[in-house]
Design a protein around this motif. Structure first.
Motif, PDB file in Angstrom:
ATOM      1  N   THR A  18      66.547  71.610  52.400  1.00 27.78           N
ATOM      2  CA  THR A  18      67.817  71.675  51.678  1.00 27.78           C
ATOM      3  C   THR A  18      69.002  71.920  52.600  1.00 27.78           C
ATOM      4  OG1 THR A  18      67.532  74.043  51.262  1.00 27.78           O
ATOM      5  CG2 THR A  18      66.710  72.521  49.578  1.00 27.78           C
ATOM      6  N   ASN A  19      68.746  72.246  53.861  1.00 30.10           N
ATOM      7  CA  ASN A  19      69.797  72.432  54.864  1.00 30.10           C
ATOM      8  C   ASN A  19      69.392  71.680  56.129  1.00 30.10           C
ATOM      9  OD1 ASN A  19      71.892  74.942  54.147  1.00 30.10           O
ATOM     10  ND2 ASN A  19      69.985  74.992  53.012  1.00 30.10           N
ATOM     11  N   VAL A  20      70.383  71.379  56.940  1.00 35.38           N
ATOM     12  CA  VAL A  20      70.114  70.622  58.155  1.00 35.38           C
ATOM     13  C   VAL A  20      71.136  70.985  59.216  1.00 35.38           C
ATOM     14  CG1 VAL A  20      71.512  68.642  57.433  1.00 35.38           C
ATOM     15  CG2 VAL A  20      69.657  68.297  59.072  1.00 35.38           C
ATOM     16  N   ILE A  21      70.711  70.992  60.468  1.00 35.13           N
ATOM     17  CA  ILE A  21      71.619  71.083  61.614  1.00 35.13           C
ATOM     18  C   ILE A  21      71.567  69.753  62.339  1.00 35.13           C
ATOM     19  CG2 ILE A  21      72.084  72.214  63.820  1.00 35.13           C
ATOM     20  CD1 ILE A  21      70.926  74.785  62.651  1.00 35.13           C
ATOM     21  N   ASP A  52      94.647  64.632  71.045  1.00 39.08           N
ATOM     22  CA  ASP A  52      93.421  63.936  71.408  1.00 39.08           C
ATOM     23  C   ASP A  52      92.714  64.680  72.541  1.00 39.08           C
ATOM     24  OD1 ASP A  52      94.423  62.115  69.618  1.00 39.08           O
ATOM     25  OD2 ASP A  52      94.655  60.476  71.068  1.00 39.08           O
ATOM     26  N   ALA A  53      91.391  64.666  72.505  1.00 37.76           N
ATOM     27  CA  ALA A  53      90.570  65.233  73.583  1.00 37.76           C
ATOM     28  C   ALA A  53      90.971  66.670  73.913  1.00 37.76           C
ATOM     29  CB  ALA A  53      90.644  64.352  74.833  1.00 37.76           C
ATOM     30  N   SER A  54      91.080  67.506  72.886  1.00 39.73           N
ATOM     31  CA  SER A  54      91.505  68.894  73.060  1.00 39.73           C
ATOM     32  C   SER A  54      90.351  69.878  73.240  1.00 39.73           C
ATOM     33  CB  SER A  54      92.329  69.347  71.842  1.00 39.73           C
ATOM     34  OG  SER A  54      93.529  68.632  71.730  1.00 39.73           O
ATOM     35  N   PHE A  55      89.141  69.525  72.773  1.00 38.14           N
ATOM     36  CA  PHE A  55      88.064  70.502  72.709  1.00 38.14           C
ATOM     37  C   PHE A  55      86.795  69.996  73.387  1.00 38.14           C
ATOM     38  CE2 PHE A  55      90.828  71.436  69.123  1.00 38.14           C
ATOM     39  CZ  PHE A  55      91.003  72.807  69.260  1.00 38.14           C
ATOM     40  N   ASP A  56      86.073  70.937  74.000  1.00 33.51           N
ATOM     41  CA  ASP A  56      84.799  70.628  74.638  1.00 33.51           C
ATOM     42  C   ASP A  56      83.652  70.632  73.636  1.00 33.51           C
ATOM     43  OD1 ASP A  56      85.487  70.746  77.664  1.00 33.51           O
ATOM     44  OD2 ASP A  56      86.416  72.535  76.816  1.00 33.51           O
ATOM     45  N   GLY A  57      83.843  71.282  72.502  1.00 36.47           N
ATOM     46  CA  GLY A  57      82.809  71.338  71.489  1.00 36.47           C
ATOM     47  C   GLY A  57      83.394  71.611  70.116  1.00 36.47           C
ATOM     48  N   ILE A  58      82.726  71.108  69.102  1.00 30.99           N
ATOM     49  CA  ILE A  58      83.138  71.344  67.711  1.00 30.99           C
ATOM     50  C   ILE A  58      81.906  71.785  66.925  1.00 30.99           C
ATOM     51  CG2 ILE A  58      84.028  70.314  65.589  1.00 30.99           C
ATOM     52  CD1 ILE A  58      85.569  68.315  67.309  1.00 30.99           C
ATOM     53  N   THR A  59      82.064  72.839  66.150  1.00 29.16           N
ATOM     54  CA  THR A  59      81.032  73.271  65.221  1.00 29.16           C
ATOM     55  C   THR A  59      81.611  73.250  63.814  1.00 29.16           C
ATOM     56  OG1 THR A  59      81.649  75.599  65.550  1.00 29.16           O
ATOM     57  CG2 THR A  59      79.857  74.738  66.911  1.00 29.16           C
ATOM     58  N   GLU A  60      80.732  73.221  62.827  1.00 30.46           N
ATOM     59  CA  GLU A  60      81.206  73.266  61.441  1.00 30.46           C
ATOM     60  C   GLU A  60      80.067  73.681  60.529  1.00 30.46           C
ATOM     61  OE1 GLU A  60      81.256  68.832  59.834  1.00 30.46           O
ATOM     62  OE2 GLU A  60      82.037  68.986  61.879  1.00 30.46           O
ATOM     63  N   GLY A  61      80.410  74.349  59.451  1.00 27.66           N
ATOM     64  CA  GLY A  61      79.427  74.773  58.474  1.00 27.66           C
ATOM     65  C   GLY A  61      79.838  74.380  57.069  1.00 27.66           C
ATOM     66  N   TRP A  83      68.784  65.807  64.630  1.00 29.37           N
ATOM     67  CA  TRP A  83      68.922  66.799  63.563  1.00 29.37           C
ATOM     68  C   TRP A  83      67.600  67.524  63.353  1.00 29.37           C
ATOM     69  CZ3 TRP A  83      68.896  61.534  62.406  1.00 29.37           C
ATOM     70  CH2 TRP A  83      67.848  61.077  61.606  1.00 29.37           C
ATOM     71  N   ARG A  84      67.716  68.656  62.705  1.00 30.73           N
ATOM     72  CA  ARG A  84      66.545  69.451  62.345  1.00 30.73           C
ATOM     73  C   ARG A  84      66.769  70.027  60.949  1.00 30.73           C
ATOM     74  NH1 ARG A  84      64.501  73.867  66.513  1.00 30.73           N
ATOM     75  NH2 ARG A  84      63.866  71.938  67.556  1.00 30.73           N
ATOM     76  N   GLU A 111      74.815  71.754  57.538  1.00 33.20           N
ATOM     77  CA  GLU A 111      75.154  71.132  56.252  1.00 33.20           C
ATOM     78  C   GLU A 111      73.959  71.224  55.303  1.00 33.20           C
ATOM     79  OE1 GLU A 111      77.044  70.455  53.765  1.00 33.20           O
ATOM     80  OE2 GLU A 111      78.507  69.660  55.198  1.00 33.20           O
ATOM     81  N   THR A 112      74.238  71.048  54.031  1.00 36.39           N
ATOM     82  CA  THR A 112      73.159  70.903  53.065  1.00 36.39           C
ATOM     83  C   THR A 112      72.688  69.459  53.056  1.00 36.39           C
ATOM     84  OG1 THR A 112      74.746  70.452  51.295  1.00 36.39           O
ATOM     85  CG2 THR A 112      74.055  72.740  51.587  1.00 36.39           C
ATOM     86  N   CYS A 113      71.494  69.227  52.543  1.00 36.37           N
ATOM     87  CA  CYS A 113      71.026  67.860  52.384  1.00 36.37           C
ATOM     88  C   CYS A 113      70.120  67.795  51.161  1.00 36.37           C
ATOM     89  CB  CYS A 113      70.319  67.348  53.636  1.00 36.37           C
ATOM     90  SG  CYS A 113      68.794  68.184  54.066  1.00 36.37           S
ATOM     91  N   PRO A 114      70.082  66.641  50.513  1.00 32.90           N
ATOM     92  CA  PRO A 114      69.251  66.514  49.320  1.00 32.90           C
ATOM     93  C   PRO A 114      67.779  66.576  49.684  1.00 32.90           C
ATOM     94  CG  PRO A 114      70.132  64.377  49.960  1.00 32.90           C
ATOM     95  CD  PRO A 114      70.790  65.399  50.842  1.00 32.90           C
ATOM     96  N   PRO A 115      66.963  67.258  48.900  1.00 28.44           N
ATOM     97  CA  PRO A 115      65.532  67.347  49.201  1.00 28.44           C
ATOM     98  C   PRO A 115      64.856  65.994  49.109  1.00 28.44           C
ATOM     99  CG  PRO A 115      66.002  68.248  47.033  1.00 28.44           C
ATOM    100  CD  PRO A 115      67.332  67.979  47.677  1.00 28.44           C
TER     101      PRO A 115
END
Length: 235
Positions: free
Chosen positions: A225-228, A115-124, A218-219, A154-158
């Motif tokens: 078709t993609n989103v951050i 638990d509580a190991s990381f200051d930040g997480i990213t993912e693609g 988010w943006r 991530e991807t997102c539906p149009p």
């Protein structure tokens, strides 16, 4: 590190697809996004903004594009790149700068971290490939330190007036590129269908809020078709 846990995703078929496409994954990402993928990965790394000497976790690291960018951008941070595909990790380990990242085989639904190991997480492109979206995000909340941030590509539906045209493009062009560039139409037919069937950013934001995340935003990218997305764990 290797283990016998079932990989994250919607069954072994998803794991098999990512093992299969590892050799041309980077090339296809560049082609499908008209060269924008690298810029998005850099934005993800920039937005996570860890403290000095912080710890970062890049989930679904694949061939390590985000993890390597984070290690370059934050040289004093400890960066871990985790993925369920051994072949993806093998290719990540052979890239320039790979020695600056800790590579780990891991299941996003059952992370092997305290638990509580990381200051930040990213993912693609993780979330569209998991069967329990909320459960995977809860695991990220668990291993994130108070005040830490998660940033998701991530991807997102149009949506909107251009939706029919964009849907047609995704359904037609993605499998075609898979055939022409990678000679693998079937794998990219799955990626096309998972893009169109995935949840909207609004839906993901509601899940994040329900778990306890704050400052959610988010943006959208590339014709929607993609989103951050990004969110913080409260202090």
């Amino acid at each position: 590190m290797t283990d016998d846990r079932t990989p994250q995703g919607k069954g072994s078929d998803v794991h098999g697809i990512f093992e299969k496409i590892a050799g041309y994954y980077d090339r296809m990402n560049v082609v499908m996004t008209l060269g924008r993928h690298g810029k998005w990965c850099r934005e993800v790394a920039e937005r996570v903004a860890p403290p000095a000497d912080g710890r970062l976790l890049d989930l679904a690291t694949g061939t390590g594009v985000i993890a390597l960018e984070a290690a370059r951008r934050y040289p004093s941070a400890e960066v871990t790149g985790a993925d369920f595909s051994e072949e993806m990790l093998r290719r990540a380990r052979n890239k320039p700068g790979a020695e600056k990242v800790r590579w780990q085989h891991a299941d996003a639904a059952d992370l092997p971290f305290e638990d509580a190991s990381f200051d930040g997480i990213t993912e693609g492109y993780l979330l569209r490939n998991v069967s329990d979206l909320e459960g995977v995000l809860r695991e990220q909340y668990r291993v994130l330190k108070p005040g830490g941030r998660v940033v998701i590509l991530e991807t997102c539906p149009p949506s909107g007036p251009a939706k029919p045209v964009v849907q047609w493009g995704v359904r037609t062009i993605v499998p075609l590129l898979g055939q022409v560039v990678a000679r693998d139409r079937s794998s990219y037919s799955y990626l096309e269908s998972s893009t169109l069937a995935f949840e909207s950013p609004q839906h993901i934001a509601r899940i994040l809020k329900g778990i306890g995340f704050q400052a959610i935003g988010w943006r959208k990218k590339f014709f929607g078709t993609n989103v951050i997305l990004w969110a913080n764990k409260p202090r």
